[in-house]
Design a protein around this motif. Structure first.
Motif, mmCIF file in Angstrom:
data_model
loop_
_atom_site.group_PDB
_atom_site.id
_atom_site.type_symbol
_atom_site.label_atom_id
_atom_site.label_comp_id
_atom_site.label_asym_id
_atom_site.label_seq_id
_atom_site.Cartn_x
_atom_site.Cartn_y
_atom_site.Cartn_z
ATOM 1 N N ASN A 84 0.832 -1.197 0.000
ATOM 2 C CA ASN A 84 0.000 0.000 0.000
ATOM 3 C C ASN A 84 0.869 1.250 0.000
ATOM 4 O O ASN A 84 1.411 1.648 1.023
ATOM 5 C CB ASN A 84 -0.927 0.018 1.221
ATOM 6 N N ASN A 85 1.045 1.850 -1.213
ATOM 7 C CA ASN A 85 1.791 3.116 -1.337
ATOM 8 C C ASN A 85 0.842 4.244 -1.706
ATOM 9 O O ASN A 85 1.252 5.261 -2.276
ATOM 10 C CB ASN A 85 2.910 2.976 -2.384
ATOM 11 N N ARG A 86 -0.424 4.035 -1.392
ATOM 12 C CA ARG A 86 -1.435 5.105 -1.524
ATOM 13 C C ARG A 86 -1.618 5.577 -2.971
ATOM 14 O O ARG A 86 -1.598 6.786 -3.245
ATOM 15 C CB ARG A 86 -1.098 6.281 -0.611
ATOM 16 N N CYS B 122 0.988 -4.185 3.556
ATOM 17 C CA CYS B 122 2.311 -3.619 3.877
ATOM 18 C C CYS B 122 2.267 -2.137 3.533
ATOM 19 O O CYS B 122 2.126 -1.790 2.356
ATOM 20 C CB CYS B 122 3.393 -4.291 3.048
ATOM 21 N N THR B 123 2.347 -1.272 4.538
ATOM 22 C CA THR B 123 2.268 0.162 4.229
ATOM 23 C C THR B 123 3.679 0.696 3.991
ATOM 24 O O THR B 123 4.585 0.445 4.787
ATOM 25 C CB THR B 123 1.638 0.933 5.413
ATOM 26 N N ILE B 124 3.866 1.383 2.858
ATOM 27 C CA ILE B 124 5.158 2.039 2.591
ATOM 28 C C ILE B 124 4.877 3.463 2.139
ATOM 29 O O ILE B 124 3.761 3.826 1.800
ATOM 30 C CB ILE B 124 5.971 1.295 1.501
ATOM 31 N N ASP B 125 5.944 4.266 2.129
ATOM 32 C CA ASP B 125 5.799 5.665 1.750
ATOM 33 C C ASP B 125 5.443 5.777 0.267
ATOM 34 O O ASP B 125 5.913 4.991 -0.559
ATOM 35 C CB ASP B 125 7.142 6.380 2.022
ATOM 36 N N GLN B 126 4.603 6.728 -0.082
ATOM 37 C CA GLN B 126 4.150 6.882 -1.473
ATOM 38 C C GLN B 126 5.333 7.014 -2.438
ATOM 39 O O GLN B 126 5.281 6.525 -3.566
ATOM 40 C CB GLN B 126 3.273 8.128 -1.583
#
Ligand SMILES: C/C(NCc1cnc(C)nc1N)=C(/S)[C@H](O)COP(=O)(O)OP(=O)(O)O
Ligand SMILES: [Mg+2]
Length: 562
Positions: free
Chosen positions: A464-466, A531-535
């Motif tokens: 998930n990079n938004r 998995c959240t990562i920076d955009q």
């Protein structure tokens, strides 16, 4: 009871090797579904919609070699056309079967539901002709055996989808029983003269060359020629580079493997070998805008190309030469020349140092890749969806026996969820893992509910990079933003009162370690790890590749008058 058109189709599907058929019911296909269900070797698999049904069949064909998708007329088929297009682009024999109006209706100029509202119902068949190698619409029961066999044979021989349309009042109509299935499945062997002539031409092409390299493309897998490719490669002894869509079709632990050739975003210095070669044997290659990085990564010497059923050289073409037969024949004739492999051993870059993030570090793309790398075994089948997952997946090193699935020609975001579901049904013996972006997941998320229903233990790594980061790198705009979902919560909603999906959230390296451990132990159903990562945390390769693709898209029209 009586033997019917539906029974004929069911028997043929089972005889060509299908054990699961993917369906969405509709009143034009219900009798047909009954007949398919009645066959002891066929298991009906329901899907949430026809796009996912066709993509599940596409994935099943990757595992099984052939697949079937059964939908209702018009409202069903038009969605299934998208997965059928993928099967065409990816060289997979998907059999698209659609119910259709009662044979009495055309003559009575009836306006029917699900149709466009006029009495001409041929539009679906006409459209299907464009995206399949053979489209048939059964007019009478007596025509069914000939038309069904024709479509199945065309599909299996050409590795392309076919289309079979069966009117709702014919599925249960009396029909004769099928003849020997070999009439449908027996391959067309190479023409002996053409095979010999092509082998002679290959010797002439290689004669005097100092630096041959083999470039492997995705059609090797579709032609089932992996074994013969290794045989041929070991006979010549030279460097073997792979196109990205062919990853997994030649062992990466093989000493002749020199990496993925993808221009500026190649791995292991494969591009330096391809550009150093003075002879290039392309086997099953596809040079499209994405695999050539916007036409910047093309071999710059005359090529010898081995395709699925023909071989070409500078100045020569040989039809009806089958890839697997040609490669094994050539293996007995070719002169050993390992010069490019010797050179590669001097060029091969040292493996990069991989940093292990601390437990509480915020999750990054690199740390996800590091942990996925550790997850890969000989039983892994890794699906990578369109997005930065392509680039992260391509960089991973496949252990012996690991499989890799990518849809680089069609490139439909969300393909991997239904495709992995279809694949895993056929391969319960393998550990199917999906790497997919948040945007892609939103397209086909419903099919996770089928993984719950059929208790398929797939591990989904949702990065998930938004938003649509690939598109941001090619050309940004507000349209690349999407509404964020609570992905972990969503898949748990699919459980309702009876289900075993696990939805986990990993914001840190440590949380991903724990989530992956849970996923490995969870066999009762799918595990989604958000998995959240920076955009802006995307691969260097994606940015480089994106710039070249954007440039290719921006080429001005020729001879602009102004
Ligand atoms: C929208 C689109 N492509 C256009 C597109 C639009 N519609 C379909 C069906 N297929 C497509 N490839 C693409 S690649 C997005 O960046 C995917 O976003 P996501 O899954 O989130 O991955 P990344 O963030 O890594 O890019
Ligand atoms: Mg994204």
């Amino acid at each position: 009871g009586k033997f019917t058109v539906g029974d004929y189709l069911a028997q043929r599907l089972a005889e060509v090797g299908i054990r699961h058929h993917f369906v969405v019911p509709g009143d034009y296909n219900l009798i047909l579904l009954d007949k398919l269900q009645a066959h002891p070797d066929l298991k009906e698999v329901g899907c949430a919609n026809e796009l996912n049904c066709s993509l599940a069949a596409e994935g099943y064909a990757r595992a099984n070699g052939v697949s079937a998708c059964v939908v209702t007329y018009s409202v069903g088929a038009l969605s299934a056309f998208n997965g059928t297009g993928s099967a065409y682009a990816e060289n997979l024999p998907l059999i698209l079967i659609s119910g259709s109006p009662n044979t009495n209706d055309p003559g009575q100029y009836h306006i029917l539901h699900h149709t466009l509202g006029h009495p001409d119902y041929t539009y679906q068949y006409e459209m299907a002709k464009k995206i399949t190698c053979c489209a048939v619409a059964i007019p009478r029961a007596i025509d069914a055996p000939r038309l069904i066999d024709r479509a199945l044979r065309a599909s299996i021989l050409s590795r392309k989808p076919c289309y079979i349309e069966i009117p709702t009042n014919l599925a249960g109509a009396t029909c004769v029983r099928p003849g020997p299935v070999s009439a449908v499945t027996d391959p067309v062997t190479s023409d002996k003269n053409a095979l010999e002539a092509a082998a002679t031409c290959a010797s002439e092409y290689l004669d005097g060359k100092l630096k041959p390299v083999i470039l492997v493309g995705p059609k090797v897998g579709r032609a089932g020629a992996e074994k013969e490719l290794i045989q041929f490669a070991e006979a010549i002894g030279c460097a073997v580079a792979l196109q990205p869509a062919a990853k997994g079709m030649f062992p990466e632990d093989h000493e002749q493997f020199v990496g993925i050739f993808w221009g500026q975003v190649s791995t292991d210095a494969a591009d330096s070998m391809v550009h150093w070669a003075d002879a290039m044997i392309c086997v099953g290659t596809v040079f499209n805008d994405y695999s050539t990085v916007g036409w910047t990564a093309l071999p710059d010497i005359p090529l010898m190309t081995v395709d699925m059923d023909h071989v070409t050289f500078p100045g020569a073409h040989f039809s009806r030469v089958r890839m697997c037969e040609f490669l094994s024949h050539l293996a007995t004739q070719v002169t050993f020349n390992e010069s490019t492999l010797i050179e590669y051993k001097r060029l091969k870059p040292d493996p990069p140092h991989v940093h292990t993030a601390a437990h509480d570090d915020a999750l990054t793309r690199k740390e996800i890749s590091r942990q996925v790398q550790e997850l890969l075994t000989d039983k892994t089948s890794l699906f990578v969806d369109t997005g930065d997952s392509w680039f992260n997946g391509i960089q991973l090193k496949l252990p012996p026996g690991a499989k890799f699935e990518i849809e680089m020609q069609w490139g439909h975001i969300g393909w991997s969820i239904p495709a992995a579901f279809g694949y895993a049904l056929r391969h319960p013996d393998r550990h199917t893992i999906v790497m997919i972006g948040d945007g892609s997941f939103q397209v086909t998320a419903q099919e996770v509910s089928q993984m719950v229903r059929y208790k398929v233990p797939i591990t989904i790594l949702l990065i998930n990079n938004r938003g649509y980061t690939i598109e941001v790198e090619i050309h940004d705009g507000s349209y690349n933003k999407i509404k964020n979902w609570d992905y972990a919560m969503l898949v748990q909603a699919f459980n309702s009162t009876d289900g075993h999906a696990k939805g986990l959230l990993a914001n840190t390296a440590g949380e991903l370690v724990d989530a992956i451990k849970t996923a490995r132990e969870h066999k009762e159903g799918p595990t989604l790890i958000e998995c959240t990562i920076d955009q802006d945390d995307c691969s260097r390769e994606l940015i480089t590749w994106g710039h070249y693709v954007a440039a290719a898209n921006a080429r001005p029209p020729r001879n602009m008058s102004v």
